[in-house]
Scaffold this motif. Sequence first.
Motif, PDB file in Angstrom:
ATOM      1  N   ASN A   6       0.948  -1.064   0.091  1.00 41.01           N
ATOM      2  CA  ASN A   6      -0.005  -0.186   0.105  1.00 41.01           C
ATOM      3  C   ASN A   6       0.929   1.150   0.107  1.00 41.01           C
ATOM      4  O   ASN A   6       1.722   1.473   0.918  1.00 41.01           O
ATOM      5  CB  ASN A   6      -0.977  -0.115   1.152  1.00 41.01           C
ATOM      6  CG  ASN A   6      -1.771   1.217   1.184  1.00 41.01           C
ATOM      7  OD1 ASN A   6      -1.534   2.311   0.608  1.00 41.01           O
ATOM      8  ND2 ASN A   6      -2.962   0.796   1.967  1.00 41.01           N
ATOM      9  N   ILE A   9       0.867   3.884   3.216  1.00 40.83           N
ATOM     10  CA  ILE A   9       1.270   3.130   4.569  1.00 40.83           C
ATOM     11  C   ILE A   9       2.676   2.817   4.291  1.00 40.83           C
ATOM     12  O   ILE A   9       2.853   1.794   3.913  1.00 40.83           O
ATOM     13  CB  ILE A   9       0.463   2.394   4.855  1.00 40.83           C
ATOM     14  CG1 ILE A   9      -0.927   2.507   4.947  1.00 40.83           C
ATOM     15  CG2 ILE A   9       0.780   2.002   6.348  1.00 40.83           C
ATOM     16  CD1 ILE A   9      -2.106   1.623   5.345  1.00 40.83           C
ATOM     17  N   ASP A  29      -5.115  -2.546   3.653  1.00 43.30           N
ATOM     18  CA  ASP A  29      -5.649  -1.310   3.208  1.00 43.30           C
ATOM     19  C   ASP A  29      -5.816  -0.187   3.883  1.00 43.30           C
ATOM     20  O   ASP A  29      -5.877   0.986   3.520  1.00 43.30           O
ATOM     21  CB  ASP A  29      -6.910  -1.796   2.543  1.00 43.30           C
ATOM     22  CG  ASP A  29      -6.969  -2.777   1.392  1.00 43.30           C
ATOM     23  OD1 ASP A  29      -5.926  -2.572   0.716  1.00 43.30           O
ATOM     24  OD2 ASP A  29      -7.919  -3.698   1.272  1.00 43.30           O
ATOM     25  N   LYS A  30      -5.850  -0.508   5.408  1.00 45.53           N
ATOM     26  CA  LYS A  30      -6.171   0.373   6.408  1.00 45.53           C
ATOM     27  C   LYS A  30      -5.389  -0.170   7.672  1.00 45.53           C
ATOM     28  O   LYS A  30      -5.398  -1.461   7.866  1.00 45.53           O
ATOM     29  CB  LYS A  30      -7.571   0.599   6.595  1.00 45.53           C
ATOM     30  CG  LYS A  30      -7.815   1.242   7.684  1.00 45.53           C
ATOM     31  CD  LYS A  30      -9.520   1.273   8.166  1.00 45.53           C
ATOM     32  CE  LYS A  30     -10.057   1.627   9.123  1.00 45.53           C
ATOM     33  NZ  LYS A  30     -11.307   1.381   9.786  1.00 45.53           N
ATOM     34  N   GLU A  32      -4.750   0.747  11.912  1.00 47.10           N
ATOM     35  CA  GLU A  32      -5.557   1.335  13.214  1.00 47.10           C
ATOM     36  C   GLU A  32      -4.312   2.066  14.157  1.00 47.10           C
ATOM     37  O   GLU A  32      -3.319   1.177  14.645  1.00 47.10           O
ATOM     38  CB  GLU A  32      -6.147   0.207  14.051  1.00 47.10           C
ATOM     39  CG  GLU A  32      -7.271   0.756  15.201  1.00 47.10           C
ATOM     40  CD  GLU A  32      -8.383   1.637  14.403  1.00 47.10           C
ATOM     41  OE1 GLU A  32      -8.634   2.617  15.391  1.00 47.10           O
ATOM     42  OE2 GLU A  32      -8.861   1.599  13.524  1.00 47.10           O
ATOM     43  N   SER A  50      -2.368  -2.260  14.309  1.00 43.89           N
ATOM     44  CA  SER A  50      -2.606  -3.513  13.296  1.00 43.89           C
ATOM     45  C   SER A  50      -1.479  -4.398  13.346  1.00 43.89           C
ATOM     46  O   SER A  50      -1.706  -5.350  12.550  1.00 43.89           O
ATOM     47  CB  SER A  50      -2.853  -2.829  12.030  1.00 43.89           C
ATOM     48  OG  SER A  50      -3.910  -2.098  12.032  1.00 43.89           O
TER      49      SER A  50
END
Length: 54
Positions: A6, A9, A29-30, A32, A50
């Motif tokens: 990604n 990130i 994808d995301k 925390e 994460s």
Amino acid sequence: MNNGKNSSIGCIVNECRFHAKDTNYCTLDKIEVTKHEAMAKDVQCTDCGSFKKE
């Protein structure tokens, strides 16, 4: 989970299961972002929630 990097990130924690391995990026994808103080005052008060050990 995304199997590729990604580009939004960056990550240098290659001990994480989600590290892109061949480059310093995350494959999720995301992520925390968490804090371990009531009020985050500096970078040391925050963590990537994460993270999963390889």
